[in-house]
Each structure stands twice: as C-alpha cells, then as structure tokens.
Design a protein around this motif. Structure first.
Motif, mmCIF file in Angstrom:
data_model
loop_
_atom_site.group_PDB
_atom_site.id
_atom_site.type_symbol
_atom_site.label_atom_id
_atom_site.label_comp_id
_atom_site.label_asym_id
_atom_site.label_seq_id
_atom_site.Cartn_x
_atom_site.Cartn_y
_atom_site.Cartn_z
ATOM 1 N N VAL A 1 0.861 -1.176 0.000
ATOM 2 C CA VAL A 1 0.000 0.000 0.000
ATOM 3 C C VAL A 1 0.901 1.231 0.000
ATOM 4 O O VAL A 1 1.677 1.460 0.927
ATOM 5 C CB VAL A 1 -0.925 0.001 1.230
ATOM 6 C CG1 VAL A 1 -1.826 1.219 1.183
ATOM 7 C CG2 VAL A 1 -1.731 -1.268 1.255
ATOM 8 N N LEU A 2 0.820 1.990 -1.073
ATOM 9 C CA LEU A 2 1.674 3.162 -1.189
ATOM 10 C C LEU A 2 1.137 4.290 -0.306
ATOM 11 O O LEU A 2 -0.077 4.373 -0.066
ATOM 12 C CB LEU A 2 1.708 3.633 -2.646
ATOM 13 C CG LEU A 2 2.385 2.667 -3.623
ATOM 14 C CD1 LEU A 2 2.117 3.121 -5.038
ATOM 15 C CD2 LEU A 2 3.867 2.590 -3.354
ATOM 16 N N PRO A 3 2.012 5.148 0.147
ATOM 17 C CA PRO A 3 1.544 6.328 0.882
ATOM 18 C C PRO A 3 0.724 7.215 -0.047
ATOM 19 O O PRO A 3 0.941 7.200 -1.275
ATOM 20 C CB PRO A 3 2.841 7.021 1.316
ATOM 21 C CG PRO A 3 3.891 6.459 0.444
ATOM 22 C CD PRO A 3 3.459 5.076 0.102
ATOM 23 N N PRO A 4 -0.215 7.979 0.510
ATOM 24 C CA PRO A 4 -1.194 8.704 -0.319
ATOM 25 C C PRO A 4 -0.558 9.581 -1.388
ATOM 26 O O PRO A 4 -1.040 9.586 -2.530
ATOM 27 C CB PRO A 4 -1.936 9.572 0.704
ATOM 28 C CG PRO A 4 -1.744 8.885 1.988
ATOM 29 C CD PRO A 4 -0.448 8.158 1.931
ATOM 30 N N HIS A 5 0.581 10.234 -1.046
ATOM 31 C CA HIS A 5 1.117 11.152 -2.042
ATOM 32 C C HIS A 5 1.711 10.415 -3.227
ATOM 33 O O HIS A 5 1.992 11.005 -4.259
ATOM 34 C CB HIS A 5 2.176 12.060 -1.400
ATOM 35 C CG HIS A 5 3.400 11.322 -0.962
ATOM 36 N ND1 HIS A 5 3.454 10.647 0.241
ATOM 37 C CD2 HIS A 5 4.599 11.124 -1.557
ATOM 38 C CE1 HIS A 5 4.630 10.073 0.361
ATOM 39 N NE2 HIS A 5 5.351 10.343 -0.716
ATOM 40 N N ARG A 6 1.932 9.075 -3.095
ATOM 41 C CA ARG A 6 2.494 8.327 -4.231
ATOM 42 C C ARG A 6 1.431 7.508 -4.956
ATOM 43 O O ARG A 6 1.729 6.842 -5.936
ATOM 44 C CB ARG A 6 3.626 7.430 -3.756
ATOM 45 C CG ARG A 6 4.827 8.226 -3.285
ATOM 46 C CD ARG A 6 6.023 7.349 -3.152
ATOM 47 N NE ARG A 6 6.355 6.674 -4.420
ATOM 48 C CZ ARG A 6 7.212 5.675 -4.502
ATOM 49 N NH1 ARG A 6 7.820 5.233 -3.406
ATOM 50 N NH2 ARG A 6 7.483 5.117 -5.655
ATOM 51 N N GLN A 7 0.221 7.514 -4.401
ATOM 52 C CA GLN A 7 -0.819 6.719 -5.060
ATOM 53 C C GLN A 7 -1.251 7.394 -6.350
ATOM 54 O O GLN A 7 -1.412 8.619 -6.402
ATOM 55 C CB GLN A 7 -2.025 6.570 -4.140
ATOM 56 C CG GLN A 7 -1.829 5.449 -3.141
ATOM 57 C CD GLN A 7 -3.013 5.290 -2.233
ATOM 58 O OE1 GLN A 7 -4.034 5.925 -2.422
ATOM 59 N NE2 GLN A 7 -2.859 4.459 -1.221
#
Lengths: 400, 456
Positions: free
Chosen positions: B14-20
């Motif tokens: 699960v990528l961190p939000p800024h990398r999604q």
C-alpha cells in the motif's frame, strides 16, 4: 515406559491351509488359469483351423499395388508376400515423413501457444482445438478432397517458380538424382559421397565435443555448434567437388498432361501425410506446452536475469529441460502415427493394411492375415520405441 | 524496455497517499494491453503483422467458401440420410423419444454435477439453435423442430429437478426419519380432535414433505448414476423393441451416438479389473492382463474391426453391430486400463498400508480407498480416450459395411448432382464431430479444475 511384549504372530504352520497366503495364491491362480484356458479353448474350437497356414502368402499375387517408390512390382509374377512388403514400405515412408513433420509442427505450435504475442497464441490454440477434436479419418478425406477437387487440373497447374507444381495429379517437387557431373562419375559415386558425409559428420561431432569440453574448462565461448556446422559444410562441399558433383537436383517439368522428372508426391500419400501431420502435430503441441509449463517459472526468470534473448532462452534453457518430460508422451504419439497410418485405406493408398485386406479378399485366411498385420505393426512400433528409448537415455543422461 | 518487474504476489504494497496514482482510464489500459501483447518490439510487431495478414487471408477464404463457393444443398437435401440414414421413417417417433430421454438425463446429470462455465453455456445454446435450424429447414421440418424443442424442454425439466433435489447435502436419511417428518406434516390433519392446525405455516409442511420424500444428494447421485448406466440399454429398447428398427437400420449420426457410449462405458467396465489385474502380485493374472493390454494396443483399431468382420463371427456370432460394439469396448479397455494403472502407481504406498492397518480386506481397500482415488486421478486421460473413441467411431465406415455419419456423407456425395461437393460434405461431418468432442473436452477441463487435479 515399560517394555511391552512383542505381539505374538500366529504360527504359520498352525494356520489352516485355506487361509495360508501361498495356498490362497496357488488356488486363485489355478482357478484363473483354468477359466482362461476354457475361454481360449472355446475360441480355438469355434475357429475353423483346418486350413490354417501361411503357404498362401507365397502364391502369385494377381493384383496391382499402387503408390510404389523405388520398387517396381506388377503383381503378375510376384508373390503375395512381396506385394505385402511393398505395402509395408509404403507405410514406413508415410510414417517416417509424418513423424518428422508432426514433430516440427508440434514444437512450433506448442511454443507458439505460449507466445507473449496474443494473436500468435490464439492462432496456435485454434489450430490445436480444430485438429485435435475432429476425426483423423475425416481430416484425411478432406485433404484428399482438397487435393483432388480443390487443386487445379494439370492444364492450369499451380507453378511455384518452376520449382514446385501443384495439380490434382499430385505435388511435383525437385529431387536429387545421381548425375554424370564434371567427368562422368558413375552412379555408385553417390554411395561414396554418402559415406563421406557420414565420416565428415562424425568428425564434426568430434570437433563439437572437443570445443564444448574446452568451453566448460576455460569458460571462453568457442562457438561449438557453429564450428561443427562449418566443418560439416566444408567437408561435404570438398568431398562433393572431389567426387565430381555426383548428385544433381532434378526439377520437375510438365510434359503434355503429366509430370516428368522431379519427384511426384501422389495425392493419396500427400493427404495421408498431411492428415497424420496436422492431427499428431496438434497433440504434440499440447505435450510441448504442458512440459514447458511444468518447468519452474524460475527457469524463465533466471534466463531473463542473465540476459539471454528470447530465442536463446527457448533453445538453451527451456526446450532442453522440457524435452526430458516430453519424450515419453511424444513416443506414444509416434506409435499412434504408426497405427493411424492404417487410415490410408480411406484414400486408397496401398499401405500394408490395405494390401493385407486385398490379399484376404483374394485368398481368404483372415486369421493368418490378421496375425501378419498385428505382428508388422508391433515390429514397427518396437523399432520406434527402441529409437526413442535411445534418445531418452541420451537426454536424461545428465541428472538435473 | 519491456521487461517488467514481477509484481509481488503474496502481499499488496500500500503506497503512501502522495504516491498513489489514480487507476488509469480504460482507454489507456487498452492501449497498454495492445502495446504489450501485440507490438512489444520490432520482431513482435513483425510477427503481429504477419499473423494479421494470415488471419485476414484465412478469414476471407473461409467466408468466401462458406457463403459463396460452397453448395450446402448436399447437406440440407440429405439431412435425414446424414442424421439417421435408413432408419424407417414411420418409426421416427422412436428416435425422438430416445432423444428426449437422453436429453432429460443430460439435464439431470448436468443439474447434479454442473461443471460448465458461462462461455460453454453460450456455446451449447448456439449449437442447439444451429441444430434446430439444420433440422427445421424445409420438408417435414415442422414436426422435427417441435420434437427437438420438446427434447430441449425435457433437458430443462431434468435440470430443474436435479437442482431441486440435488441441494440436499445430507448423506443419507433413514426411513424412520422420513416417516417422522411425514407425520409432522400431516399428523394433525388426520387426528380426531381439532383437525387441521392452521397455525403451522404451509411452507413448513411443504418443506417437511419435500425432505421426507426427496432423495438426499447421495441418493440422487445414485439414482442418476444408475439411470446413466441403464441409459444405453433403454435407448436401444426404445429404438428397437416391438416392431422398431432392425439392428442394421441404425446408421448415420445415430450410429456414432450409439457406438461411442458403448465403447466408453464398456471399456471402463472392462478396464478396471484389467488394471487391478495388471498391478496384481499373482503372476498368472499379471501376465495375462499385460498380454491383453499390449496385444490390443499393438494393432490399430482398423485391425480389430477387421477381426469383428471376419473372425469374431465364428466365435461369438451375432449382428455385425453387436460385434463392432464388443470390439470397441475391448479396444478402449486396453487404453483405459493403462491410464488407471498409471494412476494406481502414482498413489502413495501409504494408502495401501493405511487401508491394511485399519483392518480392511484387500477387496474393501480397493473398493473404498484405492479405486476412488485412482479413478479420480485418471479422469483427464480417460476423458481423452473417450474423445478418441468418439472420433474413432468413424472408422467403422472404412472396412465394415456399416454406415455412420462419414459413411452416409459418402453416400450423399455419390448422388450424381452432389459429386463435386465432397469438401462441403466432409467439412460438415468434421464440424459435427468437433462440436461433441469440444464439449467433452471442456467438461474434462472443468472437472480437472474442480477436482484440483494437476495442481500442487
């Protein structure tokens, strides 16, 4: 934990006879053998064996056999057994050609089924589903119908660069024949050249082995296969020239309404071989696919990791390993080709089975002819298995 | 460039939000798919272009042949000849009755052991429509179409019945339980005081009746299995008994449809003892079974049909069709026995030992432990052999004076007006065989997947 007394086994001598293993086995087998003997006796008694014997095979045949190649018998003076052997020769030719072509088709289609190209994979799947799920007999008669009805008549023959001709008389292809060459070499020079080729081949194999060994020892790339091929080509060419060009390629020509020169592949033979090739090729493709898929995925990944190209990955890593698993099933398919070649009957190709039925028609003796048929097929099957066993032993010689 | 990193399979990162990133739109994904699967590199593009050219040429050729070049009247004019050949016309109802029975049975077994996917349903429906179009074209087509639709209705009826009774998962239910259930449902209705108790909902009563009367799943399995075994004799009775067709009047596709099940079922029945015999420790049994298998596998089927024609007459006599059926069963048995033996060998030896350890006799351990597993493992090759024998039923035409579908196609193109149409006739035969073989292979694949065969 205290020592427990060993369980007392019943004394074999005091077991009632009926419950003793040896007696049971003898009794069962005795009853079984007696029943089998009764059935066999009934079968033999119901057959009419008064005229049993194979003498009728040496009588004059009195019928013609078509589709001859390298033999010339008219059936008037020849015995029935000779005609039968001509049929065996026809079967052998068809089986051999079909096995070679089917292996080629099978490997290509099997690899194509796993292609990363979606279209190619789908086409291969379609090929397999079509040819595997229709009766071989119907396939053969369709090929025959296409070659007879679909092909042009000889007047407007399909000419592929004066090299290959296709009409409803069959397919004419170029064929090597002995020639006078540079200084009138006699025909038996061809034999010498073939011997020379074998010798050169042996030398080439030796070179390959040497260089491979050297490769293993030093780690330098020495192009063993290319060297072997080069040695073979050079040797073949030199011996060919020294012998004064003993072989020439004979191209087919059309004379009036028939083929001359070259080699004529008759429609019957072509239909049988095409049918056997496509049908067996589809089965072999499935075997190839199965054995490749059975390999651990790490093999492909490892080949990618060390930077092999797709072709190298296939020929150096995947196929050699898949081959080990393939050979037994492929052998089975080859044996099926042998047995299925009897469907030549449907296109009136005079293979051993058809000649045998003609003999049976003329002379009776169905039981004897059946023995002859089954023994011939078994001998051919045995030869195929023997060759494949040798191959299998070579492939599995190195333990993975 | 096209090398992709293998996606982690076991756990999702699960990528961190800024990398999604947002899921890319469908058009982009389609374009990527096309790029990856069709134009990955120069060589791949060349391959695709060659394939497209080839497919286009093939499609044009096929369309041209099917719609413009071919004369399909050789098929449509000879419908009855191809389907049933010399089956007497006034006994036609027998064919339809048999077909209805078989269809109902197929529906039942399908409902019980449904193992096909949605795509396969579509394929079967399309095939059904094609068959209706084929049967319902000119002539006395109205009635045959009606009969065919009735058979389809029976198929659905069988399916519905199987679905209704088949979901009862209980292994078995004693007679006593059934009686108690029935008493619960109707006791108050027959009691002297009070009469019918209206407070018990009617659904409850219905359910009790259903559970009491319907077989459990195991029972239903047994019933359908028994019907399947009895199907062939019953079909023969429907076709032949009491003034029906004579044996020799069975031909066309009907003959293929009769011969193949005989070969398959008869072969399996002979193959099981043969495989056990071949694995036996008793030498006499082992060697005769081995000899049987090897000799039968040594000669081609045509050779054995030769035996049926010329030799078997003296031994067992009977009609040629009966002899052919015997030969087909005997022939198939040898191949199936080899597959079952292979499965017996792959069973871990612990299975035999465990059966012995719990005190089963040899017969019991074979029946309860060994054979169920061996048969399960050998399902794929056995179905393969079934497909092979289905295709091989065409061989009876070659040397025997029997006329199955291919033989009747030969008769059709022997008519003077249809002599040039042999390709059409044979392609029709090929398609007819292909449809059945394809359905069989699909069922086999589904069974494999459902049973987890071949998975580790």
């Amino acid at each position: 934990m205290s020592q427990q007394p060993a369980p007392q086994l019943p004394d074999p001598a005091r077991t009632p006879l009926f419950y003793q293993r040896g007696f049971r086995s003898v009794l069962t087998q005795g009853i079984y053998v007696a029943l089998t003997a009764i059935v066999l006796a009934y079968v033999i008694a119901s057959l009419d064996l008064r005229e049993f014997g194979f003498g009728f095979l040496s009588e004059p045949a009195g019928f013609k056999v078509g589709n001859q190649w390298l033999v010339d018998v008219d059936g008037v003076t020849n015995s029935r057994i000779t005609m039968y052997l001509v049929g065996v020769w026809s079967t052998l030719r068809a089986v051999l050609v079909a096995i070679l072509l089917a292996t080629l088709v099978g490997v290509v289609v099997g690899v194509a089924r796993l292609s990363s190209n979606w279209l190619v994979a789908r086409m291969a799947m379609l090929f397999v589903e079509v040819f595997r799920n229709t009766p071989l007999l119907v396939q053969i008669v369709i090929w025959y119908a296409i070659l007879l009805v679909g092909a042009p008549v000889i007047q407007n023959v399909l000419n592929v660069g004066d090299f290959l001709f296709l009409s409803n008389r069959g397919i004419a292809i170029p064929w090597p024949v002995p020639s006078d060459g540079l200084w009138g070499a006699p025909d038996w020079f061809v034999g010498i050249w073939v011997l020379a080729l074998i010798a050169v081949g042996a030398v080439a194999m030796r070179v390959r082995a040497k260089r491979q060994e050297h490769e293993r020892e030093t780690g330098r790339i020495l192009f063993a296969n290319r060297w072997a091929m080069g040695v073979f080509a050079a040797g073949a060419l030199i011996s060919f020239l020294i012998l004064g060009v003993p072989v020439s390629i004979d191209r087919p020509v059309i004379e009036g309404t028939s083929y001359a020169e070259g080699m004529l592949v008759q429609p019957e033979f072509a239909a049988l071989v095409l049918g056997l090739t496509m049908y067996t090729g589809a089965f072999i493709a499935e075997i190839v696919r199965g054995s490749i898929q059975a390999l651990p995925k790490g093999q492909t990944e490892a080949a990618n990791a060390i930077g092999l190209t797709g072709y190298q990955r296939l020929t150096l890593v995947i196929l050699p390993q898949a081959l080990r698993q393939m050979i037994p099933s492929v052998t089975n398919q080859f044996l099926n080709v042998n047995k299925n070649s009897s469907l030549a009957y449907a296109v009136l190709f005079d293979d051993l089975f058809r000649v045998a039925t003609i003999v049976q028609n003329k002379a009776g003796h169905a039981l004897e002819m059946f023995f002859v048929i089954i023994i011939t097929y078994m001998v051919i099957s045995f030869a195929i298995s023997a060759v494949m066993n040798v191959l299998n032993a070579r492939v599995t010689a190195h333990r993975i | 460039m096209t090398q992709q990193l293998p996606a982690p399979q076991s756990q999702r990162i699960v990528l961190p939000p800024h990398r999604q990133r947002a899921r890319r739109p469908r058009s982009v994904r389609t374009r990527e798919w096309i790029h990856r699967n069709l134009f990955p590199s120069t060589a791949g593009t060349a391959l695709t272009i060659v394939s497209v050219t080839f497919i286009a040429a093939l499609t044009v050729g096929i369309v041209w042949f099917v719609f413009f070049d071919a004369n399909w009247r050789v098929i449509t004019d000879n419908r009855w000849l191809l389907f049933a050949g010399s089956f007497p016309h006034d006994q036609e109802w027998r064919l339809w009755a048999a077909m209805g029975f078989v269809f109902a049975l197929i529906g039942l077994s399908y409902g019980m052991w449904s193992s096909l996917g949605r795509k396969d349903h579509l394929f079967i429906v399309l095939t059904g429509i094609a068959v209706i179009l084929f049967m319902g074209h000119g002539g006395a087509a109205f009635w045959s179409s009606l009969w065919f639709l009735l058979s389809i209705a029976l198929l659905f009826l069988g399916y519905v019945i199987a679905r209704t009774i088949g979901h009862d998962r209980a292994r078995q239910r004693s007679l006593l339980t059934r009686v108690i259930l029935l008493r619960f449902a109707f006791d108050d209705a027959f009691s002297l005081r009070g009469g019918f108790d209206k407070t018990v909902p009617i659904q409850t009563r219905a359910r009790a009746v259903r559970v009491a009367l319907f077989p459990t799943r195991t029972g239903a399995n047994r019933i359908v299995g028994g019907l399947l075994i009895l199907a062939l004799p019953l079909v023969l009775v429907i076709l032949l008994a009491g003034g029906g067709a004579s044996m020799r009047e069975l031909d066309g596709f009907v003959l293929n449809l009769l011969l193949a099940p005989v070969g398959i079922v008869g072969g399996l029945v002979i193959a099981i003892p043969l495989a056990i015999g071949r694995a036996s420790k008793l030498h006499a049994i082992k060697w005769t079974c081995t000899a049987y298998i090897e000799i039968v596998r040594g000669a081609p089927l045509l050779g054995w049909l030769f035996v049926a024609l010329f030799i078997l007459d003296d031994i067992i006599g009977g009609d040629l069709i009966i002899r052919t059926m015997v030969v087909l069963a005997v022939f198939t048995a040898a191949y199936m026995a080899e597959y079952i033996r292979g499965a017996l060998q792959t069973l871990p030896h612990g299975q035999y030992e465990a059966a012995q350890a719990v005190g089963l006799s040899r017969g019991q351990s074979l029946r309860l432990i060994i054979m169920p597993q061996a048969l399960r493992i050998s399902i794929p090759p056995i179905v393969g052999q079934a497909i092979a024998i289905w295709k091989d039923t065409t061989l009876v035409t070659v040397i025997l004076p029997l006329r199955e579908l291919k033989g009747n196609a030969d008769s059709a193109i022997a008519q003077s007006e249809f002599i040039p149409d042999r390709i059409e006739a044979y392609i029709f035969v090929a398609v007819a065989f292909w449809i059945v073989a394809f359905i069989m292979s699909r069922i086999s694949q589904r069974m494999e997947r459902a049973q987890g065969i071949g998975e580790r």
